[in-house]
Motif scaffolding. Structure first.
Motif, PDB file in Angstrom:
ATOM      1  N   ARG A  48      11.926   8.056  36.568  1.00 31.67           N
ATOM      2  CA  ARG A  48      11.482   9.851  36.566  1.00 31.67           C
ATOM      3  C   ARG A  48      12.419  10.163  37.085  1.00 31.67           C
ATOM      4  O   ARG A  48      12.746  11.207  36.287  1.00 31.67           O
ATOM      5  CB  ARG A  48      10.236   9.005  37.851  1.00 31.67           C
ATOM      6  N   ALA A  84      17.152  13.804  42.892  1.00 30.15           N
ATOM      7  CA  ALA A  84      16.405  12.373  43.584  1.00 30.15           C
ATOM      8  C   ALA A  84      15.893  13.427  45.295  1.00 30.15           C
ATOM      9  O   ALA A  84      14.554  13.106  44.912  1.00 30.15           O
ATOM     10  CB  ALA A  84      17.277  11.298  43.883  1.00 30.15           C
ATOM     11  N   SER A  85      16.441  14.097  45.937  1.00 28.23           N
ATOM     12  CA  SER A  85      15.546  15.264  46.736  1.00 28.23           C
ATOM     13  C   SER A  85      14.210  15.306  45.906  1.00 28.23           C
ATOM     14  O   SER A  85      13.496  16.053  47.286  1.00 28.23           O
ATOM     15  CB  SER A  85      16.743  15.727  46.732  1.00 28.23           C
ATOM     16  N   GLN A  86      14.769  16.496  45.456  1.00 32.71           N
ATOM     17  CA  GLN A  86      13.077  16.480  45.004  1.00 32.71           C
ATOM     18  C   GLN A  86      12.047  16.043  44.366  1.00 32.71           C
ATOM     19  O   GLN A  86      10.486  15.513  45.016  1.00 32.71           O
ATOM     20  CB  GLN A  86      13.205  17.469  43.385  1.00 32.71           C
ATOM     21  N   LEU A  87      12.098  15.047  44.100  1.00 34.51           N
ATOM     22  CA  LEU A  87      11.276  13.627  43.913  1.00 34.51           C
ATOM     23  C   LEU A  87      10.571  12.825  44.786  1.00 34.51           C
ATOM     24  O   LEU A  87      10.355  11.508  44.875  1.00 34.51           O
ATOM     25  CB  LEU A  87      11.471  12.531  43.073  1.00 34.51           C
ATOM     26  N   ASP A  88      11.898  12.605  45.915  1.00 36.29           N
ATOM     27  CA  ASP A  88      11.649  11.992  47.310  1.00 36.29           C
ATOM     28  C   ASP A  88      12.024  10.647  47.254  1.00 36.29           C
ATOM     29  O   ASP A  88      11.040   9.755  47.645  1.00 36.29           O
ATOM     30  CB  ASP A  88      10.211  12.341  48.054  1.00 36.29           C
ATOM     31  N   ILE A  89      12.302  10.453  46.111  1.00 44.54           N
ATOM     32  CA  ILE A  89      13.856   9.092  46.014  1.00 44.54           C
ATOM     33  C   ILE A  89      14.497   8.684  46.933  1.00 44.54           C
ATOM     34  O   ILE A  89      15.419   9.604  47.448  1.00 44.54           O
ATOM     35  CB  ILE A  89      13.717   9.432  44.269  1.00 44.54           C
ATOM     36  N   ALA A  90      14.329   7.147  47.466  1.00 44.83           N
ATOM     37  CA  ALA A  90      15.792   7.892  48.797  1.00 44.83           C
ATOM     38  C   ALA A  90      16.796   7.523  48.636  1.00 44.83           C
ATOM     39  O   ALA A  90      18.056   7.195  49.332  1.00 44.83           O
ATOM     40  CB  ALA A  90      14.602   6.836  50.192  1.00 44.83           C
ATOM     41  N   ASP A  91      16.322   6.259  47.357  1.00 50.68           N
ATOM     42  CA  ASP A  91      17.694   5.727  47.001  1.00 50.68           C
ATOM     43  C   ASP A  91      18.243   6.231  45.534  1.00 50.68           C
ATOM     44  O   ASP A  91      17.563   5.958  44.794  1.00 50.68           O
ATOM     45  CB  ASP A  91      17.450   4.298  46.932  1.00 50.68           C
ATOM     46  N   GLU A 144      21.476  13.307  42.685  1.00 49.95           N
ATOM     47  CA  GLU A 144      21.250  13.376  44.604  1.00 49.95           C
ATOM     48  C   GLU A 144      20.401  14.916  44.276  1.00 49.95           C
ATOM     49  O   GLU A 144      18.894  14.421  45.519  1.00 49.95           O
ATOM     50  CB  GLU A 144      22.369  13.603  45.223  1.00 49.95           C
ATOM     51  N   TYR A 145      20.430  16.043  43.685  1.00 55.46           N
ATOM     52  CA  TYR A 145      19.286  16.817  43.874  1.00 55.46           C
ATOM     53  C   TYR A 145      18.609  16.523  43.045  1.00 55.46           C
ATOM     54  O   TYR A 145      17.049  16.608  43.894  1.00 55.46           O
ATOM     55  CB  TYR A 145      20.124  18.272  42.941  1.00 55.46           C
ATOM     56  N   ALA A 169      11.547   4.609  39.761  1.00 50.70           N
ATOM     57  CA  ALA A 169      11.748   5.662  40.526  1.00 50.70           C
ATOM     58  C   ALA A 169      13.040   5.884  39.569  1.00 50.70           C
ATOM     59  O   ALA A 169      13.113   7.112  39.138  1.00 50.70           O
ATOM     60  CB  ALA A 169      12.095   5.433  42.106  1.00 50.70           C
TER      61      ALA A 169
END
Length: 243
Positions: free
Chosen positions: A49, A82-89, A79-80, A46
């Motif tokens: 990515r 991460a949200s597109q890549l479905d990375i929770a942390d 954060e933006y 993650a």
């Protein structure tokens, strides 16, 4: 550095992120397209990515990669992406620089995929100068405005921005050449209207003997009273004859 026409804040914003990003900036520069998602899908972990996505947004926004510290970005961008890549942390991004060559290798992959070029590559300098010269001549833009236009042109053409002093020197050179072109054009037009006009204009710059100001400075002040005598005192003196 020869960037006297830039403020400290403007020079800083050229090289790195300053302050947070707006929603429109995030959507405009950090929204991952199909090419980005395909490239990211091949990355293991993650953190890799997320780091890869951040580098794509960084080069779009700044016009260059953050080679010294690719993580020197606003947290809102992390954060933006991460949200597109479905990375929770999103905090996993801290691991991105554990292996130093990774960010460098990713930047070259991004360059190849999106067709980014170096500022020194053939075919960059002359079109950029032509663009800036046209802007300076038609719009009479100041140094800062022309500098921003040059940045925008380089980003549109996917040319990695050079150091701030390099671009500033080029902007200064283009504006100087444009000014000289304007002076030549005005001189030729004045001579075409009246052969002696350039001489009369030149004489306005000279400070007469025993005077403190040039004729041009005297004429700029205008009359102190609205009277015929005052107005006649502001008339241009008889021009000197050409030697």
């Amino acid at each position: 550095m020869p960037v006297e026409f830039l403020s400290d804040d403007q020079a800083a914003a050229y090289e790195r992120f300053v302050g947070d990003l707006t929603r429109s900036e995030l959507e405009g520069f950090f929204l991952l397209d199909g090419t980005a998602l395909d490239l990211i899908a091949n990355k293991r972990g993650a953190h890799n990515r997320l780091g890869f996505g951040l580098q794509i947004g960084t080069v779009r926004y700044l016009g260059h990669f953050l080679t010294e510290d690719p993580l020197d970005v606003p947290w809102s961008a992390v954060e933006y992406i991460a949200s597109q890549l479905d990375i929770a942390d999103p905090s996993v991004i801290k691991r991105y620089t554990e292996r130093q060559p990774t960010a460098y290798e990713h930047s070259w992959e991004i360059r190849a995929a999106y067709g980014y070029r170096d500022f020194a590559d053939p075919g960059v300098h002359d079109p950029l100068v032509e663009f800036m010269s046209a802007r300076a001549w038609i719009h009479a833009e100041g140094a800062v405005a022309l500098f921003e236009q040059a940045k925008a042109w380089l980003r549109r053409e996917r040319v990695l921005l050079p150091g701030v002093s390099v671009l500033a020197r080029l902007v200064a050179a283009v504006r100087e050449e444009t000014d000289q072109r304007m002076y030549r054009t005005l001189a030729e037009a004045a001579a075409g209207a009246d052969v002696e006009l350039p001489l009369r204009l030149r004489d306005l710059l000279e400070v007469p003997e025993g005077k403190r100001f040039s004729e041009l400075e005297r004429l700029r002040k205008g009359p102190r009273r609205d009277s015929g005598l005052a107005m006649s005192g502001c008339s241009t003196p008889t021009p000197t004859s050409a030697a």
